[in-house]
Design an enzyme around this catalytic site. Structure first.
Site, PDB file in Angstrom:
ATOM      1  N   TYR A  12       0.835  -1.211   0.000  1.00 53.71           N
ATOM      2  CA  TYR A  12       0.000   0.000   0.000  1.00 53.71           C
ATOM      3  C   TYR A  12       0.869   1.259   0.000  1.00 53.71           C
ATOM      4  CZ  TYR A  12      -2.974   3.654   2.075  1.00 53.71           C
ATOM      5  OH  TYR A  12      -3.632   4.830   2.345  1.00 53.71           O
ATOM      6  N   HIS A  13       1.864   1.272   0.863  1.00 56.07           N
ATOM      7  CA  HIS A  13       2.731   2.442   0.985  1.00 56.07           C
ATOM      8  C   HIS A  13       3.523   2.677  -0.299  1.00 56.07           C
ATOM      9  CE1 HIS A  13       5.282   5.475   2.652  1.00 56.07           C
ATOM     10  NE2 HIS A  13       6.360   4.710   2.661  1.00 56.07           N
ATOM     11  N   HIS A  14       4.098   1.614  -0.864  1.00 51.94           N
ATOM     12  CA  HIS A  14       4.959   1.758  -2.042  1.00 51.94           C
ATOM     13  C   HIS A  14       4.186   2.141  -3.301  1.00 51.94           C
ATOM     14  CE1 HIS A  14       9.065   0.683  -0.834  1.00 51.94           C
ATOM     15  NE2 HIS A  14       8.500  -0.067   0.094  1.00 51.94           N
TER      16      HIS A  14
END
EC number: 2.3.1.-
Length: 381
Positions: free
Chosen positions: A186-188
């Site tokens: 999700y973050h990347h």
């Protein structure tokens, strides 16, 4: 504090040359341009209305700098994310065929490279913002040469998000699947999209702060990863282990600072005096809230896992010692039992000889009994 004149001189000396943008774009598009263009063509053919809407929206909202910055085609961004997700699935499915890799050399080069790049971006943005006359918060996006310098640094920061995808590749090749969590993916992916949006609409101004703080945190994070690979054991590794959770806490603090920045601009600054896009600040605020929640959950789970591992290790060590003690005690007990049985046998033998001697004495009289007793005693010896 560095004066504006000194900051301008330093910022000009470390500025990202324009040829870096053009040369890198030519190199990347020569490798992946045909596939990216094919993806865009398929979108245009199958979803013409959606394609036209996005193109019209971009023309209406794009900052003048966006035309000079490569890699801002939205369809190429989507294609890149789909390629990243496909690579995750492919490497996960082929784990038995590919086997397990150590990736130590790749990890050392990757982490050291991102450590140095993050250091350059963090210091570069700090000095360039000073040269552009920025305050801490509530900064406008302009079109001056000083702000073009900042836009190029933010573009470099945006491109570094793709380089960070190698983190995932290394985890999968090492078969550390527990690290490729929802938070990680999700973050990347989302951070790449959000920085594309920031570069397209407002490549400068308030966006300098988030890029600068995040780069500063990554200086320590990738430096930590590099050193843990360089020193897999020993005193240095023991010292580094103490900073394991400090890295996650540092990331969470940057989210807090970004939330404070957004809250200050949106709440404290009157709307008519706000110099940056309110929509982007609102997106930044809620995105930081989501990351705070996910990273907080990650930190709690990892602390519980580390505590459980310590307890399990201590329990296993104690059980081992108890087993050894019981084993030693059993051997001692068996030896004592054996020794006790031998003494009983000797005592019984003496009693039998004594009884035999008394019988002989009664049978043969005193003289003969004494002789017999002597013989019996000699026999017992």
């Amino acid at each position: 504090m560095v004066s504006l004149e000194q900051a301008e001189q330093i910022a000009a000396a470390i500025e990202v040359p324009d040829w870096v943008l053009t040369k890198s774009a030519a190199l990347v598009y020569s490798c992946f341009g045909s596939a990216a263009n094919a993806f865009e063509s398929s979108i245009k053919i199958n979803f013409p209305a959606q394609h036209a809407f996005v193109e019209a929206w971009m023309r209406a909202r794009s900052h003048p700098f966006a035309e000079r910055l490569p890699y801002l085609n939205p369809w190429h961004v989507i294609a890149s994310i789909l390629a990243y997700l496909s690579l995750i699935v492919t490497l996960r499915l082929l784990h038995r065929v590919l086997g397990k890799f150590s990736c130590r050399t790749l990890g050392l080069v990757h982490n050291l490279g991102l450590h140095l790049l993050s250091l350059y971006m963090s210091l570069g943005l700090m000095i360039s913002a000073r040269a552009a006359g920025y305050s801490l918060w509530n900064n406008a996006v302009g079109t001056s040469p000083a702000e073009w310098r900042i836009a190029k640094l933010i573009w470099l920061f945006y491109v570094s998000k793709v380089v960070e995808w190698v983190d995932t590749v290394i985890m999968l090749l090492k078969q550390n699947y527990h690290q490729v969590t929802f938070l990680h993916v999700y973050h990347h992916t989302t951070v790449f999209v959000l920085w594309w949006l920031a570069l397209l609409v407002a490549p400068g101004g308030e966006s300098y702060y988030s890029a600068m703080v995040n780069s500063g945190v990554h200086v320590f994070m990738y430096g930590y990863y590099f050193l843990t690979l360089l020193f897999p054991s020993g005193i240095v590794r023991d010292v580094l282990s103490k900073f394991k959770f400090a890295i996650t806490k540092g990331q969470m603090w940057q989210f807090v600072f970004n939330c404070l920045q957004s809250a200050y601009d949106l709440v404290w600054v009157p709307r008519e005096e706000l110099k940056y896009s309110a929509e982007l600040l609102q997106i930044l605020f809620w995105y930081m809230i989501s990351l705070l929640a996910l990273f907080g959950n990650f930190l709690v789970k990892n602390k519980k896992f580390s505590h459980r591992r310590c307890v399990d290790a201590a329990t296993a060590s104690g059980a081992k010692e108890d087993t050894a003690a019981r084993s030693h005690g059993d051997r001692t007990h068996r030896t004592r039992v054996k020794a006790g049985m031998t003494n009983m046998q000797l005592e019984r033998l003496k009693n039998e000889k004594s009884t035999e001697m008394k019988l002989l004495m009664r049978k043969n009289g005193n003289g003969n009994g004494q002789k017999a007793s002597l013989q019996a005693m000699a026999g017992s010896r």
